[in-house]
Design a protein around this motif. Structure first.
Motif, PDB file in Angstrom:
ATOM      1  N   UNK A 118       0.850  -1.199   0.000  1.00  0.00           N
ATOM      2  CA  UNK A 118       0.000   0.000   0.000  1.00  0.00           C
ATOM      3  C   UNK A 118       0.885   1.247   0.000  1.00  0.00           C
ATOM      4  N   UNK A 119       1.643   1.414  -1.077  1.00  0.00           N
ATOM      5  CA  UNK A 119       2.671   2.462  -1.101  1.00  0.00           C
ATOM      6  C   UNK A 119       2.162   3.824  -1.531  1.00  0.00           C
ATOM      7  N   UNK A 120       1.298   3.852  -2.532  1.00  0.00           N
ATOM      8  CA  UNK A 120       0.821   5.110  -3.121  1.00  0.00           C
ATOM      9  C   UNK A 120       2.013   6.023  -3.441  1.00  0.00           C
ATOM     10  N   UNK A 121       3.087   5.398  -3.929  1.00  0.00           N
ATOM     11  CA  UNK A 121       4.265   6.147  -4.349  1.00  0.00           C
ATOM     12  C   UNK A 121       4.948   6.914  -3.230  1.00  0.00           C
ATOM     13  N   UNK A 122       4.706   6.524  -1.981  1.00  0.00           N
ATOM     14  CA  UNK A 122       5.317   7.226  -0.859  1.00  0.00           C
ATOM     15  C   UNK A 122       4.530   8.443  -0.412  1.00  0.00           C
ATOM     16  N   UNK A 139       4.650   2.147   5.486  1.00  0.00           N
ATOM     17  CA  UNK A 139       3.943   1.607   4.327  1.00  0.00           C
ATOM     18  C   UNK A 139       3.599   0.138   4.590  1.00  0.00           C
ATOM     19  N   UNK A 140       2.292  -0.195   4.541  1.00  0.00           N
ATOM     20  CA  UNK A 140       1.886  -1.570   4.840  1.00  0.00           C
ATOM     21  C   UNK A 140       2.148  -2.544   3.695  1.00  0.00           C
ATOM     22  N   UNK A 141       2.489  -3.767   4.087  1.00  0.00           N
ATOM     23  CA  UNK A 141       2.452  -4.903   3.175  1.00  0.00           C
ATOM     24  C   UNK A 141       1.144  -5.628   3.491  1.00  0.00           C
ATOM     25  N   UNK A 142       0.379  -5.926   2.449  1.00  0.00           N
ATOM     26  CA  UNK A 142      -0.905  -6.586   2.614  1.00  0.00           C
ATOM     27  C   UNK A 142      -0.795  -8.028   2.134  1.00  0.00           C
ATOM     28  N   UNK A 143      -1.297  -8.942   2.964  1.00  0.00           N
ATOM     29  CA  UNK A 143      -1.319 -10.368   2.652  1.00  0.00           C
ATOM     30  C   UNK A 143      -2.732 -10.707   2.176  1.00  0.00           C
ATOM     31  N   UNK A 144      -2.818 -11.302   0.994  1.00  0.00           N
ATOM     32  CA  UNK A 144      -4.093 -11.733   0.430  1.00  0.00           C
ATOM     33  C   UNK A 144      -4.174 -13.252   0.568  1.00  0.00           C
ATOM     34  N   UNK A 145      -5.071 -13.713   1.452  1.00  0.00           N
ATOM     35  CA  UNK A 145      -5.210 -15.129   1.737  1.00  0.00           C
ATOM     36  C   UNK A 145      -6.463 -15.656   1.042  1.00  0.00           C
ATOM     37  N   UNK A 146      -6.268 -16.602   0.119  1.00  0.00           N
ATOM     38  CA  UNK A 146      -7.385 -17.174  -0.632  1.00  0.00           C
ATOM     39  C   UNK A 146      -8.384 -17.816   0.323  1.00  0.00           C
ATOM     40  N   UNK A 147      -9.676 -17.538   0.082  1.00  0.00           N
ATOM     41  CA  UNK A 147     -10.739 -18.174   0.850  1.00  0.00           C
ATOM     42  C   UNK A 147     -10.980 -19.543   0.246  1.00  0.00           C
TER      43      UNK A 147
END
Length: 134
Positions: free
Chosen positions: A58-62, A125-133
């Protein structure tokens, strides 16, 4: 090179044949529900697989504020993901402090500008984890 709505449209129409490989990296489509409108919003994001999960940043370019898609998933972590022709539901969560350093390294290898973006802003800046349902 594809950007924005055109990137999303071509990716969806071609199951990622156009749009997955982008600027020497890879992109998935993340669809969140608008926290105010309730409408779906789809965003092309650089990603990397991480075990059975996928990582996005979730950087949005800083920029000093989080991107809208990140604010949306904080309210409703039930998201839709498309990686090439694979479309699936996922649960999104922010990487915790114990796991984030390794995940950040994985993402910075595919997009080195992330390190520069972090230097430009006071926000973590967050790192987002996408876990498959399943």
């Amino acid at each position: 090179m594809l950007y924005g709505d055109e990137h999303v449209r071509r990716y969806q129409e071609t199951d990622g044949a156009e749009g997955h490989d982008w600027n020497n990296t890879v992109v998935l489509l993340l669809t969140t529900k608008g926290r105010k409108s309730g409408k779906p919003f789809t965003t092309p994001l650089i990603y990397q697989p991480y075990g059975d999960d996928y990582l996005v940043v979730a950087s949005k370019g800083g920029a000093p504020d989080h991107p809208q898609w990140y604010k949306n998933l904080l309210v409703d972590p039930d998201v839709q993901v498309q990686v090439k022709g694979d479309r699936f539901r996922a649960t999104a969560r922010t990487a915790g402090p114990g796991e984030k350093p390794d995940m950040w390294r994985v993402m910075a290898r595919t997009w080195p500008d992330y390190d520069e973006y972090q230097k430009k802003t006071d926000r973590d800046i967050p790192v987002v984890v996408l876990e498959r349902v399943k």
